[in-house]
Design a protein around this motif. Structure first.
Motif, PDB file in Angstrom:
ATOM      1  N   ILE A  88       0.829  -1.205   0.000  1.00  0.00           N
ATOM      2  CA  ILE A  88       0.000   0.000   0.000  1.00  0.00           C
ATOM      3  C   ILE A  88       0.864   1.256   0.000  1.00  0.00           C
ATOM      4  N   GLY A  89       1.922   1.238   0.811  1.00  0.00           N
ATOM      5  CA  GLY A  89       2.810   2.396   0.852  1.00  0.00           C
ATOM      6  C   GLY A  89       3.422   2.679  -0.508  1.00  0.00           C
ATOM      7  N   LEU A  90       3.915   1.633  -1.165  1.00  0.00           N
ATOM      8  CA  LEU A  90       4.525   1.792  -2.487  1.00  0.00           C
ATOM      9  C   LEU A  90       3.484   2.277  -3.503  1.00  0.00           C
ATOM     10  N   THR A  91       2.296   1.705  -3.450  1.00  0.00           N
ATOM     11  CA  THR A  91       1.235   2.100  -4.386  1.00  0.00           C
ATOM     12  C   THR A  91       0.897   3.574  -4.245  1.00  0.00           C
ATOM     13  N   ASP A  92       0.750   4.033  -3.021  1.00  0.00           N
ATOM     14  CA  ASP A  92       0.350   5.425  -2.794  1.00  0.00           C
ATOM     15  C   ASP A  92       1.424   6.407  -3.250  1.00  0.00           C
ATOM     16  N   VAL A  93       2.695   6.054  -3.053  1.00  0.00           N
ATOM     17  CA  VAL A  93       3.769   6.943  -3.507  1.00  0.00           C
ATOM     18  C   VAL A  93       3.811   6.967  -5.035  1.00  0.00           C
ATOM     19  N   LEU A  94       3.697   5.801  -5.655  1.00  0.00           N
ATOM     20  CA  LEU A  94       3.700   5.743  -7.120  1.00  0.00           C
ATOM     21  C   LEU A  94       2.528   6.532  -7.698  1.00  0.00           C
ATOM     22  N   SER A  95       1.376   6.431  -7.041  1.00  0.00           N
ATOM     23  CA  SER A  95       0.198   7.186  -7.490  1.00  0.00           C
ATOM     24  C   SER A  95       0.457   8.678  -7.403  1.00  0.00           C
ATOM     25  N   PHE A  96       1.056   9.103  -6.301  1.00  0.00           N
ATOM     26  CA  PHE A  96       1.365  10.517  -6.114  1.00  0.00           C
ATOM     27  C   PHE A  96       2.319  11.009  -7.198  1.00  0.00           C
ATOM     28  N   LEU A  97       3.245  10.151  -7.600  1.00  0.00           N
ATOM     29  CA  LEU A  97       4.221  10.509  -8.636  1.00  0.00           C
ATOM     30  C   LEU A  97       3.652  10.385 -10.042  1.00  0.00           C
ATOM     31  N   GLY A  98       2.393   9.935 -10.152  1.00  0.00           N
ATOM     32  CA  GLY A  98       1.762   9.784 -11.460  1.00  0.00           C
ATOM     33  C   GLY A  98       2.138   8.507 -12.175  1.00  0.00           C
ATOM     34  N   GLU A  99       2.780   7.593 -11.461  1.00  0.00           N
ATOM     35  CA  GLU A  99       3.169   6.305 -12.055  1.00  0.00           C
ATOM     36  C   GLU A  99       2.028   5.305 -11.855  1.00  0.00           C
ATOM     37  N   PHE A 100       0.902   5.582 -12.544  1.00  0.00           N
ATOM     38  CA  PHE A 100      -0.321   4.828 -12.275  1.00  0.00           C
ATOM     39  C   PHE A 100      -0.230   3.359 -12.693  1.00  0.00           C
ATOM     40  N   ASN A 101       0.395   3.095 -13.819  1.00  0.00           N
ATOM     41  CA  ASN A 101       0.519   1.701 -14.268  1.00  0.00           C
ATOM     42  C   ASN A 101       1.389   0.881 -13.317  1.00  0.00           C
ATOM     43  N   ASP A 102       2.489   1.497 -12.838  1.00  0.00           N
ATOM     44  CA  ASP A 102       3.335   0.804 -11.864  1.00  0.00           C
ATOM     45  C   ASP A 102       2.577   0.572 -10.559  1.00  0.00           C
ATOM     46  N   ALA A 103       1.723   1.530 -10.198  1.00  0.00           N
ATOM     47  CA  ALA A 103       0.924   1.382  -8.979  1.00  0.00           C
ATOM     48  C   ALA A 103      -0.039   0.208  -9.117  1.00  0.00           C
ATOM     49  N   ILE A 104      -0.661   0.096 -10.296  1.00  0.00           N
ATOM     50  CA  ILE A 104      -1.585  -1.027 -10.546  1.00  0.00           C
ATOM     51  C   ILE A 104      -0.831  -2.353 -10.495  1.00  0.00           C
ATOM     52  N   SER A 105       0.343  -2.395 -11.115  1.00  0.00           N
ATOM     53  CA  SER A 105       1.142  -3.628 -11.098  1.00  0.00           C
ATOM     54  C   SER A 105       1.473  -4.048  -9.674  1.00  0.00           C
ATOM     55  N   THR A 106       1.778  -3.073  -8.836  1.00  0.00           N
ATOM     56  CA  THR A 106       2.087  -3.359  -7.430  1.00  0.00           C
ATOM     57  C   THR A 106       0.883  -3.965  -6.722  1.00  0.00           C
ATOM     58  N   LEU A 107      -0.296  -3.415  -6.980  1.00  0.00           N
ATOM     59  CA  LEU A 107      -1.512  -3.923  -6.331  1.00  0.00           C
ATOM     60  C   LEU A 107      -1.860  -5.324  -6.829  1.00  0.00           C
ATOM     61  N   ILE A 108      -1.631  -5.582  -8.088  1.00  0.00           N
ATOM     62  CA  ILE A 108      -1.908  -6.926  -8.626  1.00  0.00           C
ATOM     63  C   ILE A 108      -0.986  -7.955  -7.967  1.00  0.00           C
ATOM     64  N   LYS A 109       0.276  -7.572  -7.732  1.00  0.00           N
ATOM     65  CA  LYS A 109       1.191  -8.454  -6.993  1.00  0.00           C
ATOM     66  C   LYS A 109       0.675  -8.686  -5.582  1.00  0.00           C
ATOM     67  N   ALA A 110       0.154  -7.623  -4.975  1.00  0.00           N
ATOM     68  CA  ALA A 110      -0.356  -7.729  -3.603  1.00  0.00           C
ATOM     69  C   ALA A 110      -1.528  -8.700  -3.515  1.00  0.00           C
ATOM     70  N   GLN A 111      -2.339  -8.746  -4.590  1.00  0.00           N
ATOM     71  CA  GLN A 111      -3.504  -9.637  -4.576  1.00  0.00           C
ATOM     72  C   GLN A 111      -3.115 -11.111  -4.478  1.00  0.00           C
ATOM     73  N   LYS A 112      -1.895 -11.447  -4.867  1.00  0.00           N
ATOM     74  CA  LYS A 112      -1.449 -12.837  -4.749  1.00  0.00           C
ATOM     75  C   LYS A 112      -1.342 -13.255  -3.280  1.00  0.00           C
ATOM     76  N   PHE A 113      -1.093 -12.258  -2.429  1.00  0.00           N
ATOM     77  CA  PHE A 113      -0.934 -12.534  -0.999  1.00  0.00           C
ATOM     78  C   PHE A 113      -2.186 -12.189  -0.196  1.00  0.00           C
ATOM     79  N   TYR A 114      -2.975 -11.246  -0.696  1.00  0.00           N
ATOM     80  CA  TYR A 114      -4.122 -10.773   0.084  1.00  0.00           C
ATOM     81  C   TYR A 114      -5.374 -10.787  -0.781  1.00  0.00           C
ATOM     82  N   LYS A 115      -6.160 -11.815  -0.596  1.00  0.00           N
ATOM     83  CA  LYS A 115      -7.434 -11.911  -1.294  1.00  0.00           C
ATOM     84  C   LYS A 115      -8.479 -11.106  -0.519  1.00  0.00           C
TER      85      LYS A 115
END
Length: 456
Positions: free
Chosen positions: A364-391
């Motif tokens: 979540i921390g990484l996603t929020d920073v990437l979002s703030f920086l406008g790196e939206f696709n990287d933020a989405i990729s991070t969340l998709i990785k997170a879904q492997k661990f947190y359903k």
């Protein structure tokens, strides 16, 4: 006198006669003192004057073994064994050679033979116990060392080995039983009380541990190990001021150590005396500049004090020492966030993930920073990785919804938003905080209202 006479002879190159006992005393003295060159000279001269002496030949074997000339030692032992087949020292030296060659089972059998010929069984038991330890045969090792203790209750080396065997088998209750029986016979043994306290501590029986350590330091008021363990136990009991007092006693008895300064600092931190805590943490890193825990403690207190520049300095020190600690990288990311150094914060969070720190907070921390920086696709990729661990994590689904809406992928956005609402409707406030434009969208607002009505 014979030692002075021998050394005088070496200086003058004169040759004096020494009887057999004198030579043995001279050689043993040099061996005990680590003066092997002089011991070799004494053995050589001794064998010239007493060529038939088995005892001198055995001392020659001992020197060969020390110098790793095992073949020479073995040949000489065969000669000695023909002369005295029942000499226990022959089997002891053969066992030593076997042990050096890694043949510990063979060494054990040889030592057992030595036991049948010797009157001084304790020394052989001690060697036998060590051979069992080499084989991780803790049961036999313990039984053997116990025999040594039964003969000499002040054989603390054997006592330590007994307790070590109990520890290695995690037989802490049995160790307590043994040590309690020992202190009944030898009640003024600080070593036994100290070891007894350790066993109670391991089993989290802190009151009994404390009592044992108190006995240890009463018997020996300069027993640093006793004070250290007593202080650690007082910490576990929440008696931090008393713990500090005992740690400080060790500083009076010996030079300051980084470990003690760190522990005192942690106690002061628990007492919320942060100035003293910082003072001792600084002493800790002064004593040992490579003590990463000291630097991290300073970083944490600076972070709490909102002195983020100092915190950044201290955490960088810790990371130079221990760069594979994900907790340090988390703190690094958090500090840089407070300093508005977002790229550095990204580095910290990415490093955490590379070190298998898959805590949701990191994703979540990484996603929020990437979002703030406008790196939206990287933020989405991070969340998709997170879904492997947190359903079914609302934190993930709402963020995915917001990001897909920002990227004008409404279908994906609504899919994730509906999933998020099913998990935790009230958490939709996160959209307002992170993605206010998305939250204010009329279609999104309508879905929020309609969903709430449908579930009431």
């Amino acid at each position: 006198m014979s030692l002075l006479k021998f050394e005088s002879m070496l200086k003058t190159n004169a040759v004096y006669f020494f009887d057999l006992v004198e030579f043995e005393e001279i050689i043993v003295h040099y061996l005990d003192a680590g003066k092997h060159a002089l011991a070799k000279k004494a053995v050589k001269l001794g064998l010239q004057q007493h060529p038939a002496s088995v005892d001198l030949k055995l001392l020659q074997v001992e020197i060969y073994v020390f110098e790793d000339e095992l073949d020479k030692a073995s040949i000489l032992l065969k000669i000695i064994e023909r002369l005295e087949p029942n000499n226990d020292e022959v089997f002891i030296q053969k066992a030593t050679i076997s042990s050096k060659q890694g043949n510990h089972k063979e060494s054990i059998e040889l030592l057992k033979k030595a036991l049948t010929f010797t009157d001084d069984k304790v020394d052989v038991w001690s060697l036998l116990g060590m051979e069992y330890l080499y084989l991780d045969d803790f049961n036999n090792a313990r039984s053997t060392f116990i025999k040594c203790v039964e003969v000499d209750f002040e054989d603390y080396s054997a006592l330590y080995n007994v307790v070590y065997c109990f520890d290695m088998e995690a037989k802490h209750e049995e160790a307590i039983t043994y040590l309690n029986s020992y202190v009944e016979i030898n009640p003024y043994c600080e070593v036994a009380w100290h070891q007894l306290g350790r066993q109670y501590f391991i089993l989290e029986m802190f009151e009994k541990a404390l009592m044992s350590f108190e006995y240890a330091v009463l018997i020996d008021e300069s027993f640093i190990g006793g004070y250290l363990e007593k202080a650690k136990t007082l910490e576990q009991l929440g008696r931090y001021k008393e713990a500090i007092d005992n740690y400080l006693i060790t500083l009076e008895l010996d030079d300051a150590t980084a470990f003690v300064c760190l522990r005192v600092g942690e106690c002061y931190e628990k007492l919320l005396n942060l100035d003293e805590a910082i003072s001792f943490y600084k002493k800790a890193v002064h004593e040992d500049p490579l003590l990463d825990k000291g630097w991290v403690s300073l970083a944490n207190l600076s972070f709490l004090d909102e002195n983020y520049q100092k915190a950044a300095y201290y955490i960088s020190k810790a990371l130079k020492i221990e760069e594979d600690n994900f907790l340090y990288w988390r703190r690094y990311a958090e500090i840089n966030l407070r300093l508005n150094f977002y790229e550095e914060a990204v580095v910290g969070y990415v490093k955490c993930l590379s070190l298998n720190d898959t805590d949701l907070e990191v994703f979540i921390g990484l996603t929020d920073v990437l979002s703030f920086l406008g790196e939206f696709n990287d933020a989405i990729s991070t969340l998709i990785k997170a879904q492997k661990f947190y359903k079914d994590a609302a934190e993930i689904e709402y963020r995915l919804a917001g990001l897909f809406f920002i990227l004008n992928k409404e279908k994906y956005g609504f899919d994730h938003l509906i999933t998020a609402l099913k998990i935790d409707y009230d958490y939709n406030i996160i959209l307002k905080e992170l993605y206010p434009i998305v939250y204010d969208d009329k279609k999104v607002q309508k879905l929020l209202v309609d969903y709430k009505k449908a579930t009431e």
